[in-house]
Each structure stands twice: as C-alpha cells, then as structure tokens.
Design a protein around this motif. Sequence first.
Motif, PDB file in Angstrom:
ATOM      1  N   GLU A 152      28.818  72.667  85.643  1.00  0.00           N
ATOM      2  CA  GLU A 152      28.120  71.651  86.489  1.00  0.00           C
ATOM      3  C   GLU A 152      29.091  71.114  87.633  1.00  0.00           C
ATOM      4  O   GLU A 152      28.601  70.801  88.718  1.00  0.00           O
ATOM      5  N   ARG A 156      27.478  71.240  91.623  1.00  0.00           N
ATOM      6  CA  ARG A 156      27.663  70.192  92.723  1.00  0.00           C
ATOM      7  C   ARG A 156      28.331  70.818  93.723  1.00  0.00           C
ATOM      8  O   ARG A 156      27.764  70.383  95.089  1.00  0.00           O
ATOM      9  N   GLN A 159      25.595  72.551  95.423  1.00  0.00           N
ATOM     10  CA  GLN A 159      24.536  71.851  96.199  1.00  0.00           C
ATOM     11  C   GLN A 159      25.072  71.092  97.628  1.00  0.00           C
ATOM     12  O   GLN A 159      24.204  71.114  98.280  1.00  0.00           O
ATOM     13  N   ARG A 160      26.241  70.589  97.562  1.00  0.00           N
ATOM     14  CA  ARG A 160      26.842  70.290  98.786  1.00  0.00           C
ATOM     15  C   ARG A 160      26.980  71.152  99.763  1.00  0.00           C
ATOM     16  O   ARG A 160      26.593  70.825 100.850  1.00  0.00           O
ATOM     17  N   LEU A 181      22.184  67.540  96.400  1.00  0.00           N
ATOM     18  CA  LEU A 181      22.741  66.613  95.687  1.00  0.00           C
ATOM     19  C   LEU A 181      21.933  65.543  95.708  1.00  0.00           C
ATOM     20  O   LEU A 181      21.144  65.245  96.671  1.00  0.00           O
TER      21      LEU A 181
END
Length: 249
Positions: A152, A156, A159-160, A181
């Motif tokens: 996870e 993240r 995604q950032r 995000l």
Amino acid sequence: YLLELLTLRQDVRPGLPMVRRMKEAIQKEEKLKEANEKNRQKSVKEEEKERRDLVLKSALGNENKGFALLQKMGYKSGQALGKSGEGIVEPIPLNIKTGLSGLGHEELKKRKAEERLENYRQKLHMKKQANEQAADQFRIRFKNKQEERKMEGDLRKSQRACQQLDMQKDIDVPKETWYWLEPDEEDKKDEEDKEDECTSSDLSVSEKLHILTAYLRQEHFYCIWCGTTYEDSKDLSSNCPGDSAADHD
C-alpha cells in the motif's frame, strides 16, 4: 537442710525440670504402646497369613505322599525337576486373593487406567499441535499484513510519482482514476461522478501496483524502486535491475 538446698540448686537450672518431665512422658508412652502391642489380639486374616507363610517356608518332609513318590523315582531334596534337571527347583508361588472382586477385575482396572493415560497423552499431543498451528497461522497473517502495508505504501508512492510526471507532460486527467492519489474531501465530492468504481474495486493492491509501475516505466521511463527517470526505454532496460522490489533487493 543441706540436702534440700542441694536439690533446689540442681532444679534451679533453666529448663531442666521441663526436659525431665518430657523424657518421662515419652518413655511412659513408649512402654504403654509396647504393652498394647503385646496384648492386642491378632485378627483372623493375620493368623491365617502367619500360618500360611510358615507352611510355605518349611520344606516338605518324608511324611508327604507326593514327596515320597518323587523320592522313589530318584528325586533328591534341592534337585530340579525333570529327567535332565531342567525343571524348577522351588514350588510355584501362591497368589492369594483377599479381595471380593471377581477374577480378571485387576487386569480390567489396569487396562482402563492405561487407556485413560493414553487418552490423556493424545489430548496433550492434539492440544500442542493446535497451539503450534495457531502460532503458525498468526505468523502468516502477521507477515501477510506487513507485506500488504508495504505494498500500500509503494502504491501511494507510485500514485504520487505518476501524478507529478503526468502533470509535467500537461496531462490533466489520469489514465485511470486510481493512477493518481485520491483528491481531498471537497474535491472528491465534485469528482464522484467521474470515478470508475468498478475498475478500482475489482483490482487488488498488488495488481494496481504492478499495472501502475509498468505504466510509469513505459510512459515516463521512471522506476519507483530506483527513484530515477531514465532517458529512454533502452537506458531503462540496461541500467534498471527490474520492475519489482524483489529485483532491486
């Protein structure tokens, strides 16, 4: 007067009269116990046991018919039975049964006790196995939870990075809503209609991570494990170890 004074001097020593009285009481009690043992009448069972032990300990005499027949056949006292002397020397001992239970009762009790002991051992073994299995399952769950938390965090981070790299190329809308995000709560209310919930919910964290890292490598030549943006696909394939965290370890 002098005799009385000497007696008083002897008894004045601390604790001496008490010790003397205790010794006398103990001696008196032992004598009384010995007298009771001598005067006590023996029970019928005790008398029978004494007579039986006396008879069993005494050797057979010539007046015994069985012993006389053995002597006629050449048997001598103390000699083993049998033609070549391979038999027993002492008579078979007697096992006197004094209880009221039937024959085989003691064997039954012994067998049941052994069965109870075996059942108890099996229960202990099963309990130990259950505890070991529970401990193994806990370790597996804990390990899986740790790995899930790590994935996870990697998702993240991807995604950032994807959002920053896309915006650098003037891409205002992500290829998939979950590539970036999630927006803040205020913005999220405005974007609810645009989200593709089915696509996001159908994928697991590991699947999203795999798809997103592949997108970053193909679209932006970026590896989140290296933290580096490469010049082109050739530079990426030649200098980056792989497309997963395991390849970079």
